[in-house]
Design an enzyme around this catalytic site. Structure first.
Site, short mmCIF file in Angstrom:
data_model
loop_
_atom_site.label_atom_id
_atom_site.label_comp_id
_atom_site.label_asym_id
_atom_site.label_seq_id
_atom_site.Cartn_x
_atom_site.Cartn_y
_atom_site.Cartn_z
N LYS A 113 -0.48 -9.19 0.10
CA LYS A 113 -1.16 -8.31 -0.86
C LYS A 113 -2.51 -8.91 -1.23
CE LYS A 113 0.02 -7.73 -5.44
NZ LYS A 113 -1.20 -7.63 -6.29
N THR A 159 3.13 -2.60 -16.49
CA THR A 159 4.22 -3.29 -17.21
C THR A 159 3.71 -4.08 -18.40
OG1 THR A 159 4.09 -4.98 -15.52
CG2 THR A 159 5.92 -3.43 -15.37
N ASP A 175 -9.89 7.98 -10.04
CA ASP A 175 -11.23 8.56 -10.20
C ASP A 175 -11.08 10.06 -9.96
OD1 ASP A 175 -14.10 8.99 -10.11
OD2 ASP A 175 -14.30 6.89 -9.51
N ASP A 185 -4.15 -3.79 -3.14
CA ASP A 185 -3.74 -3.41 -4.50
C ASP A 185 -5.00 -3.10 -5.31
OD1 ASP A 185 -2.27 -3.02 -6.78
OD2 ASP A 185 -1.78 -5.14 -7.08
N LYS A 188 -5.45 -0.08 -7.07
CA LYS A 188 -5.14 0.80 -8.21
C LYS A 188 -6.25 1.82 -8.45
CE LYS A 188 -2.09 -2.49 -10.53
NZ LYS A 188 -2.31 -3.71 -9.72
N ARG A 201 2.62 -16.61 -7.22
CA ARG A 201 2.56 -18.03 -7.53
C ARG A 201 3.77 -18.86 -7.13
NH1 ARG A 201 0.75 -16.34 -13.37
NH2 ARG A 201 2.08 -14.64 -12.67
O1 C5P Z 1 2.29 -14.71 -9.14
P1 C5P Z 1 3.20 -13.53 -9.34
O2 C5P Z 1 4.44 -13.60 -8.47
O3 C5P Z 1 3.51 -13.27 -10.79
O4 C5P Z 1 2.33 -12.31 -8.79
C1 C5P Z 1 2.78 -11.00 -8.87
C2 C5P Z 1 1.72 -10.07 -8.34
O5 C5P Z 1 2.13 -8.75 -8.61
C3 C5P Z 1 0.34 -10.23 -8.95
O6 C5P Z 1 -0.61 -9.88 -7.94
C4 C5P Z 1 0.33 -9.21 -10.06
O7 C5P Z 1 -0.96 -8.73 -10.34
C5 C5P Z 1 1.18 -8.10 -9.46
N1 C5P Z 1 1.82 -7.25 -10.45
C6 C5P Z 1 2.71 -7.72 -11.41
N2 C5P Z 1 3.28 -6.87 -12.28
C7 C5P Z 1 3.00 -5.58 -12.23
C8 C5P Z 1 2.12 -5.08 -11.28
C9 C5P Z 1 1.55 -5.96 -10.39
O8 C5P Z 1 2.99 -8.92 -11.46
N3 C5P Z 1 3.60 -4.79 -13.07
#
Ligand code: C5P
Length: 232
Positions: A37, A119, A69, A64, A66, A210
């Protein structure tokens, strides 16, 4: 969705500030990861060319972005994302926006994912923004509108997946971030699930950032997530 190799269910979020760091991470992960992603941070740091090259190298790419427009702009932007060779593109789940994205992808293999409600929003945030319904109802309403618009799937938090799978049936790709292996730090994610639990709840693919990209051994961390997915 057809039965997937557990490895193809993992999408690694390359939330990194530069293309060189993203390239180094992809090299370290090697064959362990097939799907990446690319979000706004990397996109605005030259990541679109990187995303195109990644797709050409045989990896799957989730952009991603999003989008939201006027319809014409979303339609044309989506067509350009399809030209890049991406597999997934996110748009906000407003009916006009979703219909425009579906027109824009045309007959390309690009799949549109709708973001129902961020979220980071709770019921009070929706009231403040002028909505007359809470998060749960708005997620369900937008999920049904997404299916109606011909959207291919949804981005959902782990705890929404079970209810949305029940509401929508098997046709749509349900993609879930907020995944934490049992051993990992939660970071700023508040509501998390393990990979196996999210798959059991009905998710098709998991976005993990992460816990993999900041692990001492990212490849071993990715392989552990795939093993957990396979166990489910
Ligand atoms: O590092 P981590 O596992 O938390 O990353 C989750 C990814 O998913 C990030 O790119 C974050 O922006 C995305 N994301 C999220 N929660 C959402 C929508 C997208 O963590 N509701």
């Amino acid at each position: 969705m057809p039965i997937l190799d557990p490895r193809d269910r993992l999408i690694v979020a390359l939330d990194l500030p530069s293309v060189s760091e993203a390239e180094a991470m992809v090299a370290r992960l090697g064959e362990a990861v097939t799907f990446y992603k690319v979000g706004m941070e990397l996109t605005y740091a030259g990541g679109l060319d990187f995303a195109r090259d990644l797709a050409r190298s045989g990896k799957k790419v989730f952009l991603d972005l999003k989008l939201h427009d006027i319809g014409t702009t979303v339609e044309k932007a989506t067509a350009r994302v399809a030209d890049l060779g991406a597999t997934y593109l996110t748009v906000h789940a407003f009916p006009q926006t979703m219909k425009a994205a579906v027109r824009g992808k045309g007959s390309s293999p690009l799949r549109i994912l709708a973001v129902t409600v961020m979220t980071s929003y709770d019921d009070a945030d929706l009231v403040e923004a002028g909505y007359a319904m809470g998060v749960k109802d708005l997620v369900a309403r937008r999920a049904l509108q997404a299916r109606e618009a011909g959207v291919d799937g949804l981005i959902l938090s782990p705890e929404e997946v079970g209810a949305m799978r029940a509401l929508l049936g098997p046709g749509m790709d349900l993609v879930t971030p907020g995944i934490r292996p049992a051993s990992a730090e939660k970071g700023d994610q508040k509501r998390v699930m393990t990979p196996a639990d999210a798959i059991r709840a009905g998710a098709d693919r998991l976005v993990v950032g992460r816990p993999i990209t900041q692990a001492a051994d990212p490849k071993a961390a990715a392989e552990a997530v795939v093993k957990d997915i396979a166990a489910a």
